[in-house]
Design a protein around this motif. Structure first.
Motif, PDB file in Angstrom:
ATOM      1  N   ILE A 102       0.838  -1.209   0.000  1.00  0.00           N
ATOM      2  CA  ILE A 102       0.000   0.000   0.000  1.00  0.00           C
ATOM      3  C   ILE A 102       0.867   1.250   0.000  1.00  0.00           C
ATOM      4  N   LYS A 106       0.892   4.199  -2.865  1.00  0.00           N
ATOM      5  CA  LYS A 106       0.450   5.542  -2.492  1.00  0.00           C
ATOM      6  C   LYS A 106       1.592   6.555  -2.498  1.00  0.00           C
ATOM      7  N   SER A 169      -2.538  10.215   3.046  1.00  0.00           N
ATOM      8  CA  SER A 169      -2.323   9.470   1.805  1.00  0.00           C
ATOM      9  C   SER A 169      -3.583   8.737   1.340  1.00  0.00           C
ATOM     10  N   GLY A 171      -4.910   6.097   2.631  1.00  0.00           N
ATOM     11  CA  GLY A 171      -4.751   4.652   2.679  1.00  0.00           C
ATOM     12  C   GLY A 171      -5.962   3.995   3.315  1.00  0.00           C
TER      13      GLY A 171
END
Length: 391
Positions: A102, A106, A169, A171
């Protein structure tokens, strides 16, 4: 998830010391072999809800003295090895794979960060160092590098700051929540002779010894990286190198001083500082350069640093002209200790059988002797010394 559990087991050594619960990896491997769904059912809800249970946040801290210290009156003369619960380590290895994927998607990690990332090792960081030095030297530029070390890096990770970065970000919420839960309300029991065996809370930092701690640290210090014209910052976990080039070494010193002030200010903004006394400076030279070596020093926070004739970085020994003899001479020296150990196992007429000695030598001696050979090619002199030692 089941594949990640298998991967976590493949990286878990049966000989690793267990944590406070005393359960070794071998027990969990047998459980998984008998019923592969038990561990999956145990860990999946924790991941889905972004929750790390308090029972998995306890650790034993074994206090060991650092060898070669003149005095052991200071806490800095000791290191603490954390023993975490093995089931927690399995969950952390699973989350390491997920968070890494991830984070890279990102853009949370800088392209010049190495260490604890799949496919990137210390040799990649050093290869980038040597390649950039040679590239910048081609147009007859003078190249210099400043080597920096972050002070107590893992201990300074602030959970709130890291959470804010992860949220910015965009996420997955489960990942952000799990990281926050993992870093909060941790306790540790220090174990040493005469210790009271009392657990103490840890308010900051990420636990050393955890599989995911290096990755979380990389995410935390990623803002310290920046673009430099005719230069580059490369890091391996908490070891940083700042490389610049200009028509003169004096010009490099001015640039390095300015860049250090900038990166130190950025570090101060997230509670990270550099161990200035450990700083090293090197002025690179080409093998054909005939001018006297530059002795231009750099002054950082009141400390004056002269350029080094040799620098050890990530297990590699570098000289200004990138001569490999020095590196492999050190490799031979380090191998001598292991060679003495192997000899002690095979006294004349007794001890380990010859074919086992050969196997031990290949596993124990050869990797140390040839470390760095994938990047640095030994010249004829160094190769003769290595061959002589090996035979």
């Amino acid at each position: 998830m089941s594949e990640k559990i298998k991967l976590a087991f493949s990286k878990s050594s049966p000989s690793s010391a267990p944590g406070p619960d005393g359960i070794p990896y071998s027990v969990w491997k047998k459980v998984n072999l008998i019923n592969p769904t038990i561990i999956l059912q145990l860990l999946s809800p924790r991941v889905a809800f972004g929750y790390h249970p308090p029972a998995l946040k306890t650790a034993n801290g074994v206090v060991l003295d650092k060898p070669g210290k003149a005095s052991y009156d200071s806490p800095a003369s000791f290191r603490i090895i954390l023993l975490l619960k093995t089931i927690s380590n399995i969950l952390e290895r699973i989350m390491t794979v997920r968070v890494s994927a991830i984070a890279q998607s990102k853009g949370l990690l800088h392209e010049n960060q190495c260490g604890s990332l799949l496919g990137l090792s210390s040799s990649d960081a050093c290869l980038t160092l040597t390649h950039e030095v040679r590239t910048l030297q081609r147009p007859r530029l003078k190249v210099s590098t400043l080597f920096l070390d972050i002070t107590a890096g893992f201990d300074n990770v602030n959970a709130s700051t890291l959470r804010a970065r992860l949220l910015a970000s965009h996420g997955p919420s489960y990942m952000v929540d799990w990281v926050s839960s993992f870093l909060s309300e941790r306790t540790c029991t220090l174990l040493f002779q005469g210790s009271p065996n009392l657990s103490s809370p840890g308010s900051v930092g990420t636990p050393q010894g955890s599989p995911i701690s290096p990755l979380l640290f990389l995410l935390y210090v990623s803002p310290l990286h920046m673009s430099i014209p005719k230069g580059l910052i490369v890091s391996y976990v908490d070891d940083f190198s700042i490389r610049v080039a200009s028509p003169s070494y004096r010009g490099n010193i001015h640039r390095l001083q300015s860049l250090f002030n900038t990166i130190a200010a950025r570090g101060g903004g997230i509670g990270v500082s550099f161990s200035v006394p450990k700083t090293e400076l090197i002025h690179w030279r080409t093998p054909s350069q005939r001018s006297p070596p530059s002795m231009a020093p750099i002054k950082l926070e009141g400390h004056l640093f002269q350029p080094s004739k040799t620098v050890r970085w990530l297990g590699y020994w570098f000289t200004p002209a990138l001569n490999t003899t020095h590196h492999f001479r050190h490799r031979v020296s380090l191998t001598q200790g292991n060679f003495s150990f192997v000899k002690s196992l095979s006294s004349p007429g007794a001890g380990v059988k010859p074919f086992l000695c050969h196997r031990i030598a290949n596993c124990l001696i050869l990797p140390i002797l040839t470390y760095g050979a994938n990047l640095l090619a030994p010249n004829s002199s160094a190769l003769r010394g290595m061959d002589s030692f090996w035979h």
